[in-house]
Design an enzyme around this catalytic site. Structure first.
Site, PDB file in Angstrom:
ATOM      1  N   GLU A  28       0.874  -1.168   0.000  1.00 52.51           N
ATOM      2  CA  GLU A  28       0.000   0.000   0.000  1.00 52.51           C
ATOM      3  C   GLU A  28       0.912   1.219   0.000  1.00 52.51           C
ATOM      4  O   GLU A  28       1.619   1.476   0.977  1.00 52.51           O
ATOM      5  CB  GLU A  28      -0.867  -0.039   1.258  1.00 52.51           C
ATOM      6  CG  GLU A  28      -1.973   0.957   1.284  1.00 52.51           C
ATOM      7  CD  GLU A  28      -2.900   0.730   2.470  1.00 52.51           C
ATOM      8  OE1 GLU A  28      -2.484   1.036   3.614  1.00 52.51           O
ATOM      9  OE2 GLU A  28      -4.026   0.253   2.245  1.00 52.51           O
ATOM     10  N   GLN A  47      -2.443  17.486  -5.234  1.00 51.41           N
ATOM     11  CA  GLN A  47      -1.790  17.440  -6.541  1.00 51.41           C
ATOM     12  C   GLN A  47      -0.692  16.387  -6.528  1.00 51.41           C
ATOM     13  O   GLN A  47       0.068  16.287  -5.569  1.00 51.41           O
ATOM     14  CB  GLN A  47      -1.185  18.822  -6.833  1.00 51.41           C
ATOM     15  CG  GLN A  47      -0.481  18.954  -8.155  1.00 51.41           C
ATOM     16  CD  GLN A  47      -0.012  20.392  -8.389  1.00 51.41           C
ATOM     17  OE1 GLN A  47      -0.682  21.348  -8.027  1.00 51.41           O
ATOM     18  NE2 GLN A  47       1.143  20.531  -9.000  1.00 51.41           N
ATOM     19  N   ASN A  49       2.631  14.996  -8.843  1.00 49.42           N
ATOM     20  CA  ASN A  49       3.553  15.358  -9.911  1.00 49.42           C
ATOM     21  C   ASN A  49       4.486  14.181 -10.170  1.00 49.42           C
ATOM     22  O   ASN A  49       4.814  13.436  -9.250  1.00 49.42           O
ATOM     23  CB  ASN A  49       4.389  16.583  -9.531  1.00 49.42           C
ATOM     24  CG  ASN A  49       3.540  17.798  -9.267  1.00 49.42           C
ATOM     25  OD1 ASN A  49       2.568  18.045  -9.963  1.00 49.42           O
ATOM     26  ND2 ASN A  49       3.897  18.558  -8.259  1.00 49.42           N
ATOM     27  N   ARG A  59      17.467  18.321  -9.634  1.00 49.93           N
ATOM     28  CA  ARG A  59      16.317  19.227  -9.623  1.00 49.93           C
ATOM     29  C   ARG A  59      16.220  19.829  -8.222  1.00 49.93           C
ATOM     30  O   ARG A  59      15.991  19.121  -7.254  1.00 49.93           O
ATOM     31  CB  ARG A  59      15.039  18.490  -9.990  1.00 49.93           C
ATOM     32  CG  ARG A  59      15.062  17.892 -11.403  1.00 49.93           C
ATOM     33  CD  ARG A  59      13.734  17.200 -11.725  1.00 49.93           C
ATOM     34  NE  ARG A  59      13.781  16.508 -12.989  1.00 49.93           N
ATOM     35  CZ  ARG A  59      13.423  17.033 -14.159  1.00 49.93           C
ATOM     36  NH1 ARG A  59      12.988  18.269 -14.224  1.00 49.93           N
ATOM     37  NH2 ARG A  59      13.477  16.305 -15.275  1.00 49.93           N
ATOM     38  N   HIS A  62      14.117  23.618  -4.415  1.00 46.35           N
ATOM     39  CA  HIS A  62      12.936  24.441  -4.678  1.00 46.35           C
ATOM     40  C   HIS A  62      12.017  24.516  -3.464  1.00 46.35           C
ATOM     41  O   HIS A  62      11.997  23.607  -2.632  1.00 46.35           O
ATOM     42  CB  HIS A  62      12.130  23.867  -5.843  1.00 46.35           C
ATOM     43  CG  HIS A  62      12.931  23.708  -7.096  1.00 46.35           C
ATOM     44  ND1 HIS A  62      12.743  22.635  -7.945  1.00 46.35           N
ATOM     45  CD2 HIS A  62      13.918  24.453  -7.640  1.00 46.35           C
ATOM     46  CE1 HIS A  62      13.578  22.745  -8.967  1.00 46.35           C
ATOM     47  NE2 HIS A  62      14.300  23.838  -8.806  1.00 46.35           N
ATOM     48  N   LYS A  72       5.262  17.880   0.946  1.00 47.19           N
ATOM     49  CA  LYS A  72       5.382  16.882  -0.124  1.00 47.19           C
ATOM     50  C   LYS A  72       5.617  15.499   0.457  1.00 47.19           C
ATOM     51  O   LYS A  72       6.263  15.348   1.491  1.00 47.19           O
ATOM     52  CB  LYS A  72       6.568  17.217  -1.040  1.00 47.19           C
ATOM     53  CG  LYS A  72       6.447  18.532  -1.765  1.00 47.19           C
ATOM     54  CD  LYS A  72       7.701  18.811  -2.584  1.00 47.19           C
ATOM     55  CE  LYS A  72       7.610  20.143  -3.303  1.00 47.19           C
ATOM     56  NZ  LYS A  72       8.864  20.463  -4.005  1.00 47.19           N
ATOM     57  N   HIS A 119      13.434  21.603  -1.278  1.00 46.39           N
ATOM     58  CA  HIS A 119      13.526  20.199  -1.666  1.00 46.39           C
ATOM     59  C   HIS A 119      14.247  20.058  -2.995  1.00 46.39           C
ATOM     60  O   HIS A 119      14.084  20.895  -3.890  1.00 46.39           O
ATOM     61  CB  HIS A 119      12.117  19.602  -1.777  1.00 46.39           C
ATOM     62  CG  HIS A 119      12.107  18.239  -2.353  1.00 46.39           C
ATOM     63  ND1 HIS A 119      11.657  17.981  -3.643  1.00 46.39           N
ATOM     64  CD2 HIS A 119      12.534  17.052  -1.860  1.00 46.39           C
ATOM     65  CE1 HIS A 119      11.786  16.679  -3.879  1.00 46.39           C
ATOM     66  NE2 HIS A 119      12.318  16.112  -2.828  1.00 46.39           N
ATOM     67  N   TYR A 132       5.617  12.692  -6.631  1.00 49.42           N
ATOM     68  CA  TYR A 132       5.369  13.292  -5.327  1.00 49.42           C
ATOM     69  C   TYR A 132       3.993  13.915  -5.246  1.00 49.42           C
ATOM     70  O   TYR A 132       3.449  14.397  -6.224  1.00 49.42           O
ATOM     71  CB  TYR A 132       6.451  14.300  -4.938  1.00 49.42           C
ATOM     72  CG  TYR A 132       6.693  15.443  -5.896  1.00 49.42           C
ATOM     73  CD1 TYR A 132       6.187  16.711  -5.633  1.00 49.42           C
ATOM     74  CD2 TYR A 132       7.456  15.264  -7.048  1.00 49.42           C
ATOM     75  CE1 TYR A 132       6.431  17.773  -6.494  1.00 49.42           C
ATOM     76  CE2 TYR A 132       7.705  16.314  -7.904  1.00 49.42           C
ATOM     77  CZ  TYR A 132       7.190  17.567  -7.623  1.00 49.42           C
ATOM     78  OH  TYR A 132       7.426  18.617  -8.476  1.00 49.42           O
ATOM     79  N   GLU A 143       7.102  30.700  -6.182  1.00 48.34           N
ATOM     80  CA  GLU A 143       8.220  29.759  -6.197  1.00 48.34           C
ATOM     81  C   GLU A 143       9.522  30.451  -5.810  1.00 48.34           C
ATOM     82  O   GLU A 143       9.700  31.654  -5.987  1.00 48.34           O
ATOM     83  CB  GLU A 143       8.357  29.077  -7.557  1.00 48.34           C
ATOM     84  CG  GLU A 143       8.859  29.949  -8.666  1.00 48.34           C
ATOM     85  CD  GLU A 143       8.973  29.206  -9.997  1.00 48.34           C
ATOM     86  OE1 GLU A 143       8.661  28.013 -10.078  1.00 48.34           O
ATOM     87  OE2 GLU A 143       9.386  29.843 -10.964  1.00 48.34           O
ATOM     88  N   ASP A 170      17.749  26.600 -12.431  1.00 50.07           N
ATOM     89  CA  ASP A 170      18.443  26.163 -11.218  1.00 50.07           C
ATOM     90  C   ASP A 170      19.883  26.665 -11.155  1.00 50.07           C
ATOM     91  O   ASP A 170      20.440  26.821 -10.064  1.00 50.07           O
ATOM     92  CB  ASP A 170      18.401  24.639 -11.096  1.00 50.07           C
ATOM     93  CG  ASP A 170      17.022  24.120 -10.717  1.00 50.07           C
ATOM     94  OD1 ASP A 170      16.135  24.946 -10.390  1.00 50.07           O
ATOM     95  OD2 ASP A 170      16.812  22.893 -10.749  1.00 50.07           O
TER      96      ASP A 170
END
Length: 181
Positions: A28, A47, A49, A59, A62, A72, A119, A132, A143, A170
């Site tokens: 699960e 949401q 992603n 990445r 952020h 998240k 993150h 995520y 942002e 970035d």
């Protein structure tokens, strides 16, 4: 599900109970009731992603500011990444500290990152699919970010800097910590 709080208050590593036999496995990956009970707070994700990246893609780091801040829950569907969360909560005892967790499609670990954190992740395998959940909608105007190589963070990304692949966005992030309230 095994839940371990990291050195950063409110940031948890979650490991599902995996059932395996000759046919494969089952677990699960998310149960709202069990998740909220395990971390001791109500979180409503709105949401999901997903990204696909090649080895060396980094990445981050952020975050979303103000009323658009996001918590998240992150995991890897395929491959291996080093996932990093940085505490930017102004009044936190661990402000400016980070945790790094290797998330893989084999270990099925997930990391819960509360609001007030930056993150990021770097892909350590040839490719990776990363997914995520967020508890707030993305808002471009809110942002922000800090560079992956911010000196005071001293993050070991497990790859040589010359092997890292960053977006143009970035590459120009600031190298100073910014407290989030």
């Amino acid at each position: 599900m095994k839940v371990t709080e990291t050195k950063l208050k409110g940031c948890f590593i979650l490991e599902p109970r995996v059932f395996e036999d000759e046919r494969g496995y089952f677990f699960e990956s998310f149960n709202h009731k069990a998740f909220c009970k395990a971390i001791g707070q109500e979180v409503n994700f709105v949401q999901d992603n997903q990204s696909f990246s090649n080895k060396g893609v980094l990445r981050g780091l952020h975050f979303q500011k103000g009323k658009h801040a996001q918590a998240k829950l992150v995991r890897v569907l395929k491959g291996r990444v080093l996932d990093v969360a940085v505490d930017l909560r102004q009044d936190s005892e661990t402000y400016g500290q980070h945790v790094s967790v290797e998330l893989t499609s084999d270990n099925n670990k997930q990391l819960f990152i509360p609001r007030g954190f930056a993150h990021g992740f770097v892909v350590l395998s040839d490719t990776a699919k990363f997914i995520y959940k967020c508890d707030n909608y993305y808002c471009k105007m809110s942002e922000g970010g800090i560079r992956f190589d911010t000196p005071e963070l001293k993050i070991d990304w497990k790859l040589e800097q010359k092997d890292l692949l960053l977006s143009e966005k970035d590459k120009i992030l600031p190298t100073a910590l910014q407290p989030l309230t």
